[in-house]
Design a protein around this motif. Structure first.
Motif, PDB file in Angstrom:
ATOM      1  N   ARG A 287       0.833  -1.205   0.000  1.00 46.05           N
ATOM      2  CA  ARG A 287       0.000   0.000   0.000  1.00 46.05           C
ATOM      3  C   ARG A 287       0.866   1.254   0.000  1.00 46.05           C
ATOM      4  O   ARG A 287       0.595   2.210  -0.728  1.00 46.05           O
ATOM      5  N   ASP A 288       1.931   1.229   0.816  1.00 40.37           N
ATOM      6  CA  ASP A 288       2.834   2.376   0.861  1.00 40.37           C
ATOM      7  C   ASP A 288       3.505   2.595  -0.490  1.00 40.37           C
ATOM      8  O   ASP A 288       3.687   3.738  -0.936  1.00 40.37           O
ATOM      9  N   HIS A 289       3.872   1.495  -1.147  1.00 43.18           N
ATOM     10  CA  HIS A 289       4.535   1.610  -2.445  1.00 43.18           C
ATOM     11  C   HIS A 289       3.585   2.207  -3.490  1.00 43.18           C
ATOM     12  O   HIS A 289       3.987   3.069  -4.287  1.00 43.18           O
ATOM     13  N   VAL A 290       2.351   1.775  -3.465  1.00 41.17           N
ATOM     14  CA  VAL A 290       1.363   2.324  -4.407  1.00 41.17           C
ATOM     15  C   VAL A 290       1.171   3.812  -4.150  1.00 41.17           C
ATOM     16  O   VAL A 290       1.139   4.629  -5.089  1.00 41.17           O
ATOM     17  N   PHE A 293       3.520   6.608  -5.627  1.00 43.29           N
ATOM     18  CA  PHE A 293       3.352   7.076  -7.003  1.00 43.29           C
ATOM     19  C   PHE A 293       2.434   8.291  -7.087  1.00 43.29           C
ATOM     20  O   PHE A 293       2.240   8.839  -8.180  1.00 43.29           O
ATOM     21  N   LEU A 294       1.876   8.705  -5.959  1.00 47.35           N
ATOM     22  CA  LEU A 294       1.065   9.921  -5.963  1.00 47.35           C
ATOM     23  C   LEU A 294       1.921  11.167  -6.130  1.00 47.35           C
ATOM     24  O   LEU A 294       1.418  12.240  -6.493  1.00 47.35           O
ATOM     25  N   ALA A 295       3.222  11.048  -5.851  1.00 45.22           N
ATOM     26  CA  ALA A 295       4.116  12.198  -5.992  1.00 45.22           C
ATOM     27  C   ALA A 295       4.126  12.671  -7.431  1.00 45.22           C
ATOM     28  O   ALA A 295       4.300  11.883  -8.356  1.00 45.22           O
ATOM     29  N   LEU A 307     -11.319   7.602  -3.630  1.00 46.00           N
ATOM     30  CA  LEU A 307     -10.996   6.190  -3.812  1.00 46.00           C
ATOM     31  C   LEU A 307     -10.282   5.605  -2.593  1.00 46.00           C
ATOM     32  O   LEU A 307     -10.411   4.421  -2.308  1.00 46.00           O
ATOM     33  N   LEU A 308      -9.540   6.424  -1.878  1.00 45.71           N
ATOM     34  CA  LEU A 308      -8.796   5.937  -0.718  1.00 45.71           C
ATOM     35  C   LEU A 308      -9.429   6.463   0.561  1.00 45.71           C
ATOM     36  O   LEU A 308      -9.951   7.584   0.595  1.00 45.71           O
ATOM     37  N   PRO A 309      -9.392   5.683   1.621  1.00 46.85           N
ATOM     38  CA  PRO A 309      -9.916   6.162   2.900  1.00 46.85           C
ATOM     39  C   PRO A 309      -9.143   7.396   3.367  1.00 46.85           C
ATOM     40  O   PRO A 309      -7.966   7.575   3.034  1.00 46.85           O
ATOM     41  N   GLN A 310      -9.789   8.220   4.166  1.00 44.03           N
ATOM     42  CA  GLN A 310      -9.139   9.451   4.632  1.00 44.03           C
ATOM     43  C   GLN A 310      -7.914   9.158   5.502  1.00 44.03           C
ATOM     44  O   GLN A 310      -6.947   9.923   5.475  1.00 44.03           O
ATOM     45  N   TRP A 311      -7.914   8.065   6.238  1.00 45.18           N
ATOM     46  CA  TRP A 311      -6.754   7.779   7.078  1.00 45.18           C
ATOM     47  C   TRP A 311      -5.533   7.429   6.231  1.00 45.18           C
ATOM     48  O   TRP A 311      -4.389   7.664   6.648  1.00 45.18           O
ATOM     49  N   ILE A 312      -5.756   6.901   5.027  1.00 44.51           N
ATOM     50  CA  ILE A 312      -4.632   6.653   4.115  1.00 44.51           C
ATOM     51  C   ILE A 312      -4.011   7.980   3.688  1.00 44.51           C
ATOM     52  O   ILE A 312      -2.778   8.134   3.659  1.00 44.51           O
ATOM     53  N   TRP A 313      -4.844   8.965   3.374  1.00 48.49           N
ATOM     54  CA  TRP A 313      -4.331  10.277   2.985  1.00 48.49           C
ATOM     55  C   TRP A 313      -3.598  10.938   4.147  1.00 48.49           C
ATOM     56  O   TRP A 313      -2.600  11.650   3.936  1.00 48.49           O
ATOM     57  N   ARG A 314      -4.071  10.700   5.365  1.00 52.28           N
ATOM     58  CA  ARG A 314      -3.360  11.249   6.530  1.00 52.28           C
ATOM     59  C   ARG A 314      -1.971  10.646   6.636  1.00 52.28           C
ATOM     60  O   ARG A 314      -0.988  11.343   6.911  1.00 52.28           O
ATOM     61  N   GLU A 315      -1.863   9.337   6.387  1.00 53.05           N
ATOM     62  CA  GLU A 315      -0.556   8.692   6.425  1.00 53.05           C
ATOM     63  C   GLU A 315       0.344   9.174   5.293  1.00 53.05           C
ATOM     64  O   GLU A 315       1.563   9.306   5.473  1.00 53.05           O
ATOM     65  N   LEU A 317       0.367  12.144   4.129  1.00 54.11           N
ATOM     66  CA  LEU A 317       0.869  13.433   4.595  1.00 54.11           C
ATOM     67  C   LEU A 317       2.004  13.265   5.599  1.00 54.11           C
ATOM     68  O   LEU A 317       3.040  13.935   5.507  1.00 54.11           O
ATOM     69  N   LEU A 318       1.840  12.346   6.535  1.00 55.45           N
ATOM     70  CA  LEU A 318       2.828  12.200   7.604  1.00 55.45           C
ATOM     71  C   LEU A 318       4.114  11.526   7.133  1.00 55.45           C
ATOM     72  O   LEU A 318       5.196  11.850   7.632  1.00 55.45           O
ATOM     73  N   ARG A 319       4.024  10.614   6.180  1.00 58.40           N
ATOM     74  CA  ARG A 319       5.245   9.924   5.721  1.00 58.40           C
ATOM     75  C   ARG A 319       6.149  10.847   4.917  1.00 58.40           C
ATOM     76  O   ARG A 319       7.367  10.662   4.911  1.00 58.40           O
ATOM     77  N   GLY A 320       5.591  11.801   4.225  1.00 61.00           N
ATOM     78  CA  GLY A 320       6.401  12.783   3.526  1.00 61.00           C
ATOM     79  C   GLY A 320       6.996  12.343   2.217  1.00 61.00           C
ATOM     80  O   GLY A 320       7.832  13.056   1.656  1.00 61.00           O
ATOM     81  N   GLU A 321       6.597  11.181   1.675  1.00 60.26           N
ATOM     82  CA  GLU A 321       7.147  10.746   0.397  1.00 60.26           C
ATOM     83  C   GLU A 321       6.626  11.612  -0.747  1.00 60.26           C
ATOM     84  O   GLU A 321       7.380  11.969  -1.656  1.00 60.26           O
TER      85      GLU A 321
END
Length: 444
Positions: A287-290, A293-295, A307-315, A317-321
């Motif tokens: 999931r993190d790898h997918v 590619f949002l960058a 398409l993605l849950p809001q908690w995924i978008w929060r992660e 933001l926090l991971r910073g990739e």
């Protein structure tokens, strides 16, 4: 021929900013001509004086970059300014790192190098040197060539080195030596334009006018109205481009203030529900790898798709990739914010997706920060500006553009010793600069 593929790609990506070149040359109320400016961010490097405010003192912290292996000078001498046709390829050993010497401005472009003592405290003052100048002097009957120093803000250089390590994009500058080559070529081109100019020679230090004008904000009216007599800056105008870009106070809280509530749910689309189930069934590392590619160099589209849950978008933001310039968000502050949001809004979720998409968008309304829908600290906005400048750098980026100044000669010929990523070119290419859309390259 002059390698243009990389430049054409960057030109397409920066059409908006480059179209404002004429405006950009007047973009700041501060008169930069004749002042020492940071070679990275384009803003002034200030001498330490008691009159400076606490917010301005970071601009007195300078670093002088220099090349102990003198790669540029060896290439210049070997190829005789790009005119020696039969010159063999010159292999130069560049085993030593680019030097970084902390310094303070004394006056104009003269700085005093500061070295650390045995305890590591930077309080030992050393020699005085001039920045952005190439010359020599006589010592004991021998001609000694002095190092070529390029001055930057210490904070801007730290941001640049972070970009080199963390940028998820295909950028040209990935190490300090390549950064040095970018800056060294810019000053070489600038010197050649000055020598070709019919106007009076502008006293050093000269601020290089890049095509994007360093993405400075446009403040047209104050300049025409003469609100800044004798070059003084109106203290009522917030110069976010001069804000400290590293340790931004209350950064996380300020970013989270841009969160809005998720709009009411609409009827679920079967395909979207199916995608989300399959995505959440993946192992976390996939999931993190997918999500990596949002960058996007141009920023994500502003429209949310859910398409993605809001908690995924929060992660995300926090991971910073995807937002590497925001890797210093405080997880504890985010956790407290989420708890407070739950108490105040119940089951109504914050729209993390919209926040991430807005933060990813490249320009952040840099030309008109006051009208931006994002309310972020000035230091973060300035960091994003510097980050973008580094990502768009490439060796020879000043060569293809005709300067906005009166030049007596028809063309300025510039030898290119390196390609866009800093690899030595052989034979040397001499770029004859005429205009943006008409270039002639001559093989040396």
């Amino acid at each position: 021929m002059f390698p243009r593929s990389g430049r054409e790609k960057r030109d397409k990506e920066t059409t908006k900013s480059r179209s404002k070149n004429v405006l950009g040359n007047m973009s700041s109320p501060a008169p930069y001509e004749g002042k020492l400016c940071c070679a990275i961010c384009g803003d002034a490097i200030l001498p330490p004086t008691p009159e400076l405010s606490s917010a301005e003192r970071w601009q007195t912290e300078a670093v002088l970059l220099s090349d102990p292996d003198r790669e540029f000078e060896h290439l210049e001498e070997h190829y005789r300014g790009g005119k020696k046709r039969d010159a063999k390829r010159l292999d130069i050993s560049t085993a030593r790192e680019i030097r970084k010497d902390r310094a303070r401005v004394i006056e104009k472009d003269r700085l005093r190098i500061i070295a650390a003592n045995q305890d590591g405290d930077a309080d030992m003052e050393q020699e005085e040197v001039d920045s952005n100048r190439s010359y020599g002097r006589e010592e004991n009957g021998e001609w000694v060539v002095t190092p070529y120093y390029i001055a930057t803000h210490e904070a801007c250089l730290e941001v640049a080195e972070t970009v080199m390590r963390r940028s998820p994009h295909d950028i040209a500058v990935r190490d300090l030596r390549t950064l040095w080559k970018v800056l060294r070529m810019r000053f070489k081109v600038d010197d050649m334009y000055l020598m070709s100019s019919s106007i009076e020679f502008v006293a050093s230090p000269q601020r290089i006018q890049l095509p994007h004008s360093y993405y400075m904000p446009f403040r047209f009216a104050p300049m025409l109205s003469g609100s800044f007599p004798s070059g003084e800056i109106d203290r009522k105008v917030e110069r976010w481009e001069a804000a400290y870009p590293l340790h931004v106070s209350d950064l996380t809280s300020a970013v989270l203030e841009n969160l809005s509530s998720l709009p009411p749910a609409t009827a679920a689309i079967p395909q979207a529900v199916s995608f989300q189930k399959r995505f959440l069934a993946l192992p976390p590392e996939l999931r993190d790898h997918v999500c990596s590619f949002l960058a996007s160099r141009n920023g994500m589209p502003g429209t949310c798709n859910g398409l993605l849950p809001q908690w995924i978008w929060r992660e995300v933001l926090l991971r910073g990739e995807c937002l590497p310039f925001l890797r210093d968000l405080d997880v504890a502050v985010v956790r407290d914010f989420c708890a407070r949001w739950g108490r105040e809004h119940g089951s109504q979720e914050p729209n993390w997706e919209l926040l991430v998409r807005k933060l990813s968008q490249e320009a952040w309304s840099i030309w008109d920060a006051e009208s931006s829908s994002l309310k972020v600290p000035s230091g973060l906005r300035n960091r994003r500006r510097i980050w973008q400048l580094i990502e768009e750098m490439y060796v020879g980026d000043l060569v293809p553009v005709k300067r906005m100044m009166r030049v007596s000669s028809d063309h300025v010929v510039v030898p290119r010793y390196w390609d866009e990523r800093g690899e030595v070119m052989h034979p040397v290419v001499r770029v004859q600069v005429g205009s943006r859309d008409k270039l002639r390259s001559v093989m040396a």
